[in-house]
Design a protein around this motif. Structure first.
Motif, short mmCIF file in Angstrom:
data_model
loop_
_atom_site.label_atom_id
_atom_site.label_comp_id
_atom_site.label_asym_id
_atom_site.label_seq_id
_atom_site.Cartn_x
_atom_site.Cartn_y
_atom_site.Cartn_z
N ASP A 149 5.17 -26.72 98.35
CA ASP A 149 5.84 -26.37 99.60
C ASP A 149 5.56 -27.49 100.61
OD1 ASP A 149 6.31 -25.42 102.19
OD2 ASP A 149 5.76 -23.36 101.70
N MET A 150 6.60 -28.30 100.87
CA MET A 150 6.41 -29.47 101.74
C MET A 150 6.07 -29.07 103.16
SD MET A 150 6.66 -32.85 101.63
CE MET A 150 7.98 -33.65 100.75
N ARG A 151 6.68 -28.02 103.63
CA ARG A 151 6.41 -27.59 105.01
C ARG A 151 4.93 -27.27 105.16
NH1 ARG A 151 9.09 -22.97 105.32
NH2 ARG A 151 10.98 -23.63 106.37
N GLN A 152 4.39 -26.53 104.19
CA GLN A 152 2.99 -26.16 104.30
C GLN A 152 2.07 -27.38 104.19
OE1 GLN A 152 1.84 -23.13 101.53
NE2 GLN A 152 -0.07 -22.79 102.61
N ALA A 153 2.43 -28.30 103.31
CA ALA A 153 1.61 -29.50 103.15
C ALA A 153 1.55 -30.27 104.46
CB ALA A 153 2.17 -30.37 102.02
N ILE A 154 2.71 -30.45 105.10
CA ILE A 154 2.76 -31.23 106.35
C ILE A 154 2.04 -30.48 107.47
CG2 ILE A 154 4.27 -32.26 108.08
CD1 ILE A 154 6.35 -32.69 105.90
N ASN A 155 2.25 -29.18 107.56
CA ASN A 155 1.57 -28.39 108.59
C ASN A 155 0.06 -28.46 108.44
OD1 ASN A 155 3.46 -27.37 110.35
ND2 ASN A 155 4.00 -25.66 109.00
N ASN A 156 -0.42 -28.31 107.20
CA ASN A 156 -1.86 -28.34 106.99
C ASN A 156 -2.43 -29.73 107.23
OD1 ASN A 156 -1.88 -25.66 106.40
ND2 ASN A 156 -1.80 -25.92 104.18
N LEU A 157 -1.65 -30.74 106.93
CA LEU A 157 -2.09 -32.10 107.24
C LEU A 157 -2.31 -32.25 108.73
CD1 LEU A 157 -2.46 -35.16 106.43
CD2 LEU A 157 -0.03 -35.43 106.94
N VAL A 164 -9.85 -29.67 104.70
CA VAL A 164 -8.58 -29.03 104.34
C VAL A 164 -8.83 -27.56 103.96
CG1 VAL A 164 -6.72 -28.95 102.63
CG2 VAL A 164 -7.40 -31.13 103.64
N PHE A 165 -9.88 -27.31 103.17
CA PHE A 165 -10.10 -25.93 102.76
C PHE A 165 -10.59 -25.06 103.91
CE2 PHE A 165 -9.69 -27.77 98.57
CZ PHE A 165 -8.76 -26.87 98.07
N LYS A 166 -11.23 -25.68 104.92
CA LYS A 166 -11.57 -24.89 106.11
C LYS A 166 -10.30 -24.44 106.83
CE LYS A 166 -15.90 -27.18 106.97
NZ LYS A 166 -16.33 -28.42 107.61
N ILE A 167 -9.34 -25.35 106.91
CA ILE A 167 -8.08 -25.03 107.59
C ILE A 167 -7.26 -24.02 106.79
CG2 ILE A 167 -5.78 -26.00 108.12
CD1 ILE A 167 -7.67 -26.71 110.25
N LEU A 191 -4.66 -30.92 99.97
CA LEU A 191 -3.44 -30.48 100.65
C LEU A 191 -2.37 -30.11 99.63
CD1 LEU A 191 -3.17 -33.10 103.54
CD2 LEU A 191 -3.51 -30.64 103.80
N ILE A 192 -2.28 -30.92 98.59
CA ILE A 192 -1.26 -30.69 97.57
C ILE A 192 -1.58 -29.44 96.76
CG2 ILE A 192 -0.39 -31.64 95.40
CD1 ILE A 192 -0.53 -34.36 96.94
N PHE A 193 -2.85 -29.26 96.47
CA PHE A 193 -3.28 -28.08 95.71
C PHE A 193 -2.94 -26.81 96.48
CE2 PHE A 193 -6.36 -24.78 94.71
CZ PHE A 193 -6.32 -24.75 93.32
N THR A 194 -3.23 -26.81 97.78
CA THR A 194 -3.02 -25.58 98.55
C THR A 194 -1.54 -25.35 98.86
OG1 THR A 194 -3.56 -26.90 100.49
CG2 THR A 194 -5.26 -25.43 99.69
N ALA A 195 -0.76 -26.42 98.92
CA ALA A 195 0.64 -26.24 99.31
C ALA A 195 1.51 -25.75 98.15
CB ALA A 195 1.21 -27.53 99.86
N ARG A 229 5.26 -38.36 100.47
CA ARG A 229 5.67 -38.05 101.83
C ARG A 229 4.46 -37.96 102.76
NH1 ARG A 229 10.30 -38.59 104.59
NH2 ARG A 229 10.58 -37.00 106.21
N LEU A 230 3.39 -37.31 102.27
CA LEU A 230 2.18 -37.18 103.10
C LEU A 230 1.64 -38.56 103.45
CD1 LEU A 230 0.19 -34.20 101.51
CD2 LEU A 230 1.64 -34.18 103.54
N LYS A 231 1.66 -39.45 102.46
CA LYS A 231 1.12 -40.79 102.71
C LYS A 231 1.96 -41.53 103.75
CE LYS A 231 -1.66 -42.06 98.76
NZ LYS A 231 -1.67 -42.63 97.41
N GLU A 232 3.27 -41.34 103.67
CA GLU A 232 4.13 -42.00 104.66
C GLU A 232 3.78 -41.51 106.07
OE1 GLU A 232 7.99 -42.26 101.64
OE2 GLU A 232 8.09 -40.96 103.41
#
Ligand code: ATP
Ligand code: MG
Length: 296
Positions: free
Chosen positions: A193-201, A216-219, A186-190, A166-169
């Motif tokens: 949780d898809m919502r978190q992955a997309i938000n952090n992206l 990503v880790f700064k965010i 992003l996947i490690f931190t999420a 999904r992130l790649k799309e």
């Protein structure tokens, strides 16, 4: 517009993961006779979205008229159940043949037991015209009598590969520049949780203009897994000073003991280069740490 909203699936077919459960929803949509349902599971994995997709599939153009949605930010005490829900259930609306009005109770686990009690009778009285769809994180917070009136669907966390796809799309459409380590972070931190992955992206991209592991880790503001990994490796070699200095550096950056220990746990879980026995021991020890509050 936040990407989580922009990329919220509209059709059941667009929902990622939990294939078997989503299949069941598709069968319900085709059959048309929706039972009362409860969808339970962790945050950000598509529960609310699925219910809306199902309602769309069932009601089509009649969606606006045929759906009442009440979420946790609405008042949902006993009075609301008695009045608002009852009024909607009694209202006449024209729906496609064989379909029912749908009442969506999002975050239903935050409803008081009293309100839930009031609901059980309502569910029965109006069930020839109105069906209920509940979403919640913990189905055990829903009182037994309601559970027994519903088909319960459990959603599990999304798999890494599902989130990645999904992130790649989204990266493709939004022309996001990234490298593979960035997406892995992003996947490690999420954690599924898809919502978190997309938000952090989106935050990483708009904050730094490039999705790399460091950005990503700064965010996400979590201890950097590379440091934690190095710490575990030092432990494995018996290099206590090396291990301690890494933990200290994280501590000096202001991470709490909870942050550090949970990251250790998750990093170890993913370290396939550790011998099985060592890995299990690390998991046992980090899983068993009791985190006392108070000064160090
Ligand atoms: N399975 C999924 N497939 C595609 N997108 C998803 C999926 N799950 C979540 N999303 C994305 O995350 C956002 C939030 O999803 P949703 O509101 O359905 O989560 P939820 O499971 O209801 O979480 P909560 O328990 O916090 O209410 C959606 O708008 C969508 O962008
Ligand atoms: Mg929800």
């Amino acid at each position: 517009m936040p990407w989580v909203e922009k990329y919220r699936p509209v059709y059941l077919d667009d929902i990622v993961g939990n294939t078997d459960t989503v299949e069941r929803l598709k069968v319900i949509a085709e059959d048309g006779n929706m039972p009362h349902i409860i969808i339970s599971g962790m945050p950000g994995i598509g529960k609310t979205t699925s219910i809306h997709c199902l309602a769309h599939a069932l009601l089509g153009d009649a969606y606006r008229e045929g759906v009442l949605e009440l979420n946790a930010s609405d008042e949902r005490g006993i009075d609301v159940v008695r009045n608002k829900i009852k009024l909607f259930a009694q209202r006449k609306v024209t729906l496609p043949p064989g379909r029912h009005k749908i009442i969506i109770l999002d975050e239903a686990d935050s409803m008081t037991a009293g309100a839930q009690q009031a609901l059980r009778r309502t569910m029965e009285i109006y069930s020839n015209t109105t069906r209920f769809a509940l979403a919640c994180n913990m189905s055990n917070k829903i009182i037994e009598p309601i559970q027994s009136r519903c088909a319960i669907l459990r959603y599990s966390k999304l798999r890494d590969a599902e989130v990645l796809k999904r992130l790649k799309e989204i990266c493709e459409i939004e022309k996001v520049q990234y490298n593979d380590e960035g997406l892995a972070a992003l996947i490690f931190t999420a954690e599924g949780d898809m919502r978190q992955a997309i938000n952090n992206l989106q935050s990483t991209w708009s904050g730094f203009g490039f999705v790399s592991q460091d950005n990503v880790f700064k965010i996400c503001d979590q201890p950097h897994p590379i440091v934690v990994r190095a710490m575990v490796k030092a432990c494995q070699k018996g290099d206590v000073d090396g291990a301690l200095s890494r933990i200290h550096s994280l501590w000096e950056q202001g991470y709490s003991a909870v942050d550090i220990v949970t990251t250790v746990f998750r990093v170890v879980k993913g370290m396939d280069d550790l011998p099985e026995y060592t890995k299990l021991e690390f998991i046992r020890v980090s899983g068993g740490v009791s985190l006392r509050k108070g000064p160090r």
